[in-house]
Design a protein around this motif. Structure first.
Motif, PDB file in Angstrom:
ATOM      1  N   HIS A   1     106.185  14.056  37.310  1.00  0.00           N
ATOM      2  CA  HIS A   1     105.906  13.967  38.531  1.00  0.00           C
ATOM      3  C   HIS A   1     105.610  15.306  39.526  1.00  0.00           C
ATOM      4  O   HIS A   1     106.173  15.882  40.200  1.00  0.00           O
ATOM      5  CB  HIS A   1     106.173  13.104  39.442  1.00  0.00           C
ATOM      6  N   LEU A   2     104.542  16.163  39.027  1.00  0.00           N
ATOM      7  CA  LEU A   2     104.283  17.371  39.427  1.00  0.00           C
ATOM      8  C   LEU A   2     104.166  17.566  41.006  1.00  0.00           C
ATOM      9  O   LEU A   2     103.854  16.766  41.898  1.00  0.00           O
ATOM     10  CB  LEU A   2     102.632  17.784  39.065  1.00  0.00           C
ATOM     11  N   PHE A   3     104.712  18.637  41.263  1.00  0.00           N
ATOM     12  CA  PHE A   3     105.327  18.841  42.664  1.00  0.00           C
ATOM     13  C   PHE A   3     106.170  18.169  43.342  1.00  0.00           C
ATOM     14  O   PHE A   3     106.963  18.730  44.436  1.00  0.00           O
ATOM     15  CB  PHE A   3     103.774  18.763  43.566  1.00  0.00           C
ATOM     16  N   ASN A   4     106.633  17.055  42.926  1.00  0.00           N
ATOM     17  CA  ASN A   4     107.795  16.286  43.315  1.00  0.00           C
ATOM     18  C   ASN A   4     109.155  16.716  42.854  1.00  0.00           C
ATOM     19  O   ASN A   4     109.065  17.011  41.614  1.00  0.00           O
ATOM     20  CB  ASN A   4     107.388  14.779  43.325  1.00  0.00           C
ATOM     21  N   ALA A   5     109.985  16.908  43.622  1.00  0.00           N
ATOM     22  CA  ALA A   5     111.467  17.265  42.866  1.00  0.00           C
ATOM     23  C   ALA A   5     111.292  18.600  42.035  1.00  0.00           C
ATOM     24  O   ALA A   5     111.914  18.781  41.337  1.00  0.00           O
ATOM     25  CB  ALA A   5     111.980  16.118  42.303  1.00  0.00           C
ATOM     26  N   MET A   6     110.443  19.328  42.942  1.00  0.00           N
ATOM     27  CA  MET A   6     110.661  20.772  42.065  1.00  0.00           C
ATOM     28  C   MET A   6     110.426  21.904  43.384  1.00  0.00           C
ATOM     29  O   MET A   6     109.915  21.410  44.184  1.00  0.00           O
ATOM     30  CB  MET A   6     109.580  20.972  41.064  1.00  0.00           C
ATOM     31  N   PRO A   7     110.693  23.197  42.793  1.00  0.00           N
ATOM     32  CA  PRO A   7     110.255  24.187  43.973  1.00  0.00           C
ATOM     33  C   PRO A   7     108.615  23.773  44.550  1.00  0.00           C
ATOM     34  O   PRO A   7     107.887  23.821  43.731  1.00  0.00           O
ATOM     35  CB  PRO A   7     110.681  25.488  43.443  1.00  0.00           C
ATOM     36  N   PRO A   8     108.381  24.533  45.856  1.00  0.00           N
ATOM     37  CA  PRO A   8     106.910  24.845  46.173  1.00  0.00           C
ATOM     38  C   PRO A   8     106.349  25.786  45.437  1.00  0.00           C
ATOM     39  O   PRO A   8     106.944  26.956  44.779  1.00  0.00           O
ATOM     40  CB  PRO A   8     107.104  25.055  47.342  1.00  0.00           C
TER      41      PRO A   8
ATOM     42  N   GLU B   1     114.912   9.335  32.667  1.00  0.00           N
ATOM     43  CA  GLU B   1     114.936  10.179  33.793  1.00  0.00           C
ATOM     44  C   GLU B   1     116.204  10.691  34.157  1.00  0.00           C
ATOM     45  O   GLU B   1     116.402  10.237  35.296  1.00  0.00           O
ATOM     46  CB  GLU B   1     113.783   9.732  34.740  1.00  0.00           C
ATOM     47  N   GLY B   2     116.829  11.731  33.615  1.00  0.00           N
ATOM     48  CA  GLY B   2     118.000  12.084  33.938  1.00  0.00           C
ATOM     49  C   GLY B   2     118.866  11.624  32.852  1.00  0.00           C
ATOM     50  O   GLY B   2     118.477  11.239  31.888  1.00  0.00           O
ATOM     51  N   PRO B   3     120.305  11.959  32.862  1.00  0.00           N
ATOM     52  CA  PRO B   3     121.126  12.476  34.021  1.00  0.00           C
ATOM     53  C   PRO B   3     121.104  13.983  34.049  1.00  0.00           C
ATOM     54  O   PRO B   3     122.140  14.675  34.843  1.00  0.00           O
ATOM     55  CB  PRO B   3     122.379  11.896  33.882  1.00  0.00           C
ATOM     56  N   PHE B   4     120.371  14.892  33.261  1.00  0.00           N
ATOM     57  CA  PHE B   4     120.710  16.133  33.018  1.00  0.00           C
ATOM     58  C   PHE B   4     119.484  17.001  34.029  1.00  0.00           C
ATOM     59  O   PHE B   4     118.666  17.459  33.686  1.00  0.00           O
ATOM     60  CB  PHE B   4     120.269  16.760  31.644  1.00  0.00           C
ATOM     61  N   LEU B   5     119.802  16.564  35.472  1.00  0.00           N
ATOM     62  CA  LEU B   5     118.986  17.132  36.613  1.00  0.00           C
ATOM     63  C   LEU B   5     119.573  18.021  37.435  1.00  0.00           C
ATOM     64  O   LEU B   5     120.989  17.928  37.636  1.00  0.00           O
ATOM     65  CB  LEU B   5     118.251  15.855  37.341  1.00  0.00           C
TER      66      LEU B   5
ATOM     67  N   GLY C   1     116.425  14.070  44.499  1.00  0.00           N
ATOM     68  CA  GLY C   1     115.539  13.013  44.889  1.00  0.00           C
ATOM     69  C   GLY C   1     116.366  11.749  45.254  1.00  0.00           C
ATOM     70  O   GLY C   1     117.490  11.707  45.867  1.00  0.00           O
ATOM     71  N   ALA C   2     115.979  10.522  44.741  1.00  0.00           N
ATOM     72  CA  ALA C   2     116.705   9.337  44.539  1.00  0.00           C
ATOM     73  C   ALA C   2     117.769   8.893  43.649  1.00  0.00           C
ATOM     74  O   ALA C   2     118.287   8.059  43.644  1.00  0.00           O
ATOM     75  CB  ALA C   2     115.628   8.245  44.747  1.00  0.00           C
ATOM     76  N   HIS C   3     118.053  10.192  42.673  1.00  0.00           N
ATOM     77  CA  HIS C   3     119.247   9.985  41.923  1.00  0.00           C
ATOM     78  C   HIS C   3     120.459  10.202  42.299  1.00  0.00           C
ATOM     79  O   HIS C   3     120.854  11.263  43.228  1.00  0.00           O
ATOM     80  CB  HIS C   3     118.908  11.157  40.583  1.00  0.00           C
ATOM     81  N   ASN C   4     121.361   9.538  41.790  1.00  0.00           N
ATOM     82  CA  ASN C   4     122.920   9.357  42.482  1.00  0.00           C
ATOM     83  C   ASN C   4     123.463  10.572  41.983  1.00  0.00           C
ATOM     84  O   ASN C   4     123.649  10.702  40.601  1.00  0.00           O
ATOM     85  CB  ASN C   4     123.701   8.345  42.123  1.00  0.00           C
TER      86      ASN C   4
ATOM     87  N   THR D   1     114.177   9.871  52.214  1.00  0.00           N
ATOM     88  CA  THR D   1     113.869  10.607  50.737  1.00  0.00           C
ATOM     89  C   THR D   1     112.897   9.459  50.087  1.00  0.00           C
ATOM     90  O   THR D   1     113.450   8.275  50.130  1.00  0.00           O
ATOM     91  CB  THR D   1     115.148  11.026  49.863  1.00  0.00           C
ATOM     92  N   LEU D   2     111.824  10.000  49.555  1.00  0.00           N
ATOM     93  CA  LEU D   2     110.863   9.074  48.726  1.00  0.00           C
ATOM     94  C   LEU D   2     111.672   8.487  47.550  1.00  0.00           C
ATOM     95  O   LEU D   2     112.500   9.279  46.636  1.00  0.00           O
ATOM     96  CB  LEU D   2     109.745   9.586  48.096  1.00  0.00           C
ATOM     97  N   ALA D   3     111.688   7.159  47.238  1.00  0.00           N
ATOM     98  CA  ALA D   3     112.395   6.750  46.052  1.00  0.00           C
ATOM     99  C   ALA D   3     111.350   5.766  45.241  1.00  0.00           C
ATOM    100  O   ALA D   3     111.407   4.600  45.197  1.00  0.00           O
ATOM    101  CB  ALA D   3     113.491   5.747  46.693  1.00  0.00           C
ATOM    102  N   GLY D   4     110.580   6.388  44.449  1.00  0.00           N
ATOM    103  CA  GLY D   4     109.558   5.903  43.779  1.00  0.00           C
ATOM    104  C   GLY D   4     108.275   5.617  44.319  1.00  0.00           C
ATOM    105  O   GLY D   4     108.350   5.722  45.725  1.00  0.00           O
ATOM    106  N   SER D   5     107.489   4.698  44.056  1.00  0.00           N
ATOM    107  CA  SER D   5     106.212   4.118  44.651  1.00  0.00           C
ATOM    108  C   SER D   5     106.098   2.523  44.800  1.00  0.00           C
ATOM    109  O   SER D   5     106.939   1.998  43.915  1.00  0.00           O
ATOM    110  CB  SER D   5     104.968   4.759  44.098  1.00  0.00           C
ATOM    111  N   VAL D   6     105.069   2.370  45.265  1.00  0.00           N
ATOM    112  CA  VAL D   6     104.669   0.784  45.376  1.00  0.00           C
ATOM    113  C   VAL D   6     103.153   0.753  44.702  1.00  0.00           C
ATOM    114  O   VAL D   6     102.473  -0.082  45.313  1.00  0.00           O
ATOM    115  CB  VAL D   6     105.067   0.036  46.706  1.00  0.00           C
ATOM    116  N   LEU D   7     103.040   1.753  44.216  1.00  0.00           N
ATOM    117  CA  LEU D   7     101.448   1.928  43.585  1.00  0.00           C
ATOM    118  C   LEU D   7     101.220   1.200  42.250  1.00  0.00           C
ATOM    119  O   LEU D   7     101.845   1.268  41.302  1.00  0.00           O
ATOM    120  CB  LEU D   7     101.381   3.202  43.232  1.00  0.00           C
ATOM    121  N   SER D   8     100.275   0.337  42.195  1.00  0.00           N
ATOM    122  CA  SER D   8      99.815  -0.165  40.966  1.00  0.00           C
ATOM    123  C   SER D   8      98.788   0.776  40.233  1.00  0.00           C
ATOM    124  O   SER D   8      98.305   1.480  40.778  1.00  0.00           O
ATOM    125  CB  SER D   8      99.365  -1.795  41.301  1.00  0.00           C
ATOM    126  N   MET D   9      98.857   0.218  38.945  1.00  0.00           N
ATOM    127  CA  MET D   9      98.114   1.384  38.117  1.00  0.00           C
ATOM    128  C   MET D   9      96.373   1.375  38.486  1.00  0.00           C
ATOM    129  O   MET D   9      95.797   2.386  38.175  1.00  0.00           O
ATOM    130  CB  MET D   9      98.409   1.296  36.683  1.00  0.00           C
TER     131      MET D   9
END
Length: 390
Positions: free
Chosen positions: A215-222, A130-134, A140-143, A310-318
């Motif tokens: 991750h549709l809608f996240n880190a993209m234009p509205p 996921e990156g670094p060509f962003l 988002g949470a990328h340096n 800024t959101l930095a991933g989740s704590v969601l289990s599958m």
């Protein structure tokens, strides 16, 4: 020979009541109902009465768990994988986010070296880079210090044979479409994400070989009614699969339902985007070289954010993601299962081997209660997790 009987089998393409599965040398050799599948006299029996047996879950975007972060410490991949079966995960893509390119190389070396002796756990199916060509505007949470312009020489070793299966990039960047074409020709799945692409740029990316949306809608234009942008293009493209994080934080439940209505089970891929705090209490954790603060919100849900908010991933289990998708959309369990079994497997080109209950496929299985709680997980016919009785 191993025999699982008296199960409700969700393949997920069909439901088989009073189902029987025969497993030999790690693979399914027969599947059907008890009236049509004979049980060998010497078979080891697992009685799954009252349980649902489904294909093992596949997560295309996982940053870490149990206090470990894959980008910071790629060698942690095998350690984390041992614990993932508790949530039904039998296959996953360890995700390396924007960082020095050497981190990807280290992760490739980790997978090439294989697991330690005696290891049992969820199978790393390859890396998600996921990156670094962003696009810096959607970092988002990328340096941002490690973001790079697309360059073919940087991905010379990024192939499925060298353990890179999925690459997220911003297709509007100069040189990105050439990178998309090159990676797609190698068999790497290329995804659009962390991007400011407009609708036309997105369509050009699909023509070049982009087949996924991160991750549709996240880190993209509205999504706007006169400028649909990247999210509109992803929703409209019948040939493109989209990833969604259904934690109720990254995307509103109503928007998850709209994405479901647009894409359906064959083109919607549920991911967790979980980070090091998965399976851990609230506190301070890492994602790459960023510090992440995990706190409990007013609903009692753990949320991971940078100090900036800024959101930095989740704590969601599958397994929780599966339950939430059903809650938000009203879909059936079989339909929801497709988004974490057959759909990601098909995207990766491994749909005959994993993601479905069918003769010849690996016996990666999850045993679920009617309330969708994981009670047993098997990988290649070997039990890797059994829930303790309370």
């Amino acid at each position: 020979m191993l025999c699982i009987q008296r199960a409700t089998l969700l393949t997920p393409d069909e439901q088989i009541d009073d189902g029987v599965l025969l497993i030999d040398r790690g693979r399914i050799v027969a599947i059907g109902d008890a009236a049509h599948i004979g049980v060998p006299a010497d078979a080891e029996i697992i009685d799954a009465g009252g349980l649902i047996v489904a294909p093992g879950f596949i997560d295309l975007q996982l940053n870490g768990a149990f206090g470990e972060d894959f980008t910071w410490a790629p060698e942690s991949i095998w350690r984390v994988a041992e614990g993932l079966p508790r949530w039904g995960v039998t296959g996953f893509l360890p995700t390396i986010i924007t960082s020095p390119l050497q981190k990807v190389a280290q992760a490739q070396e980790t997978l090439e070296a294989g697991p330690p002796s005696g290891w049992r756990g969820s199978i790393p199916l390859g890396l998600h880079c996921e990156g670094p060509f962003l696009n810096p505007q959607k970092k988002g949470a990328h340096n941002p210090a490690y973001l790079r312009a697309p360059a073919l020489e940087d991905v010379a070793a990024w192939t499925p044979d060298q353990h890179v299966r999925l690459v997220t990039l911003a297709p509007e960047l100069e040189g990105a479409l050439e990178l998309v074409q090159t990676l797609a020709q190698r068999g790497v799945v290329v995804s659009a994400g962390h991007s400011m692409a407009n609708y036309e740029q997105a369509r050009a990316a699909f023509a070049a070989g982009v087949r996924y949306g991160t991750h549709l809608f996240n880190a993209m234009p509205p999504l706007e009614h006169r400028e649909p942008g990247l999210p509109g293009a992803l929703l409209h493209a019948t040939e493109v699969t989209v990833g969604v994080i259904p934690d109720g934080i990254h995307v509103h439940p109503a928007i998850v339902a709209l994405a479901w209505a647009a894409k359906g089970p064959s083109r919607l891929s549920v991911v967790t985007d979980a980070m090091a705090a998965l399976g851990m209490p609230p506190g301070r954790y890492q994602i790459a070289d960023h510090e992440v603060f995990v706190t409990e919100d007013a609903r009692g849900v753990n949320v991971a954010r940078l100090a900036s908010g800024t959101l930095a991933g989740s704590v969601l289990s599958m397994d929780e993601a599966l339950r939430r998708l059903i809650l938000y959309t009203g879909c059936t369990l079989g339909q929801a299962l497709a988004t974490i079994t057959s759909t990601p497997a098909d995207l990766l080109g491994i749909g005959r081997e994993r993601g479905r209950l069918r003769a010849g496929a690996w016996a990666d299985l999850v045993f679920l209660t009617p309330t969708i709680e994981v009670v047993r997980t098997m990988i290649a016919g070997v039990t890797c997790y059994v829930r303790e009785e309370s």
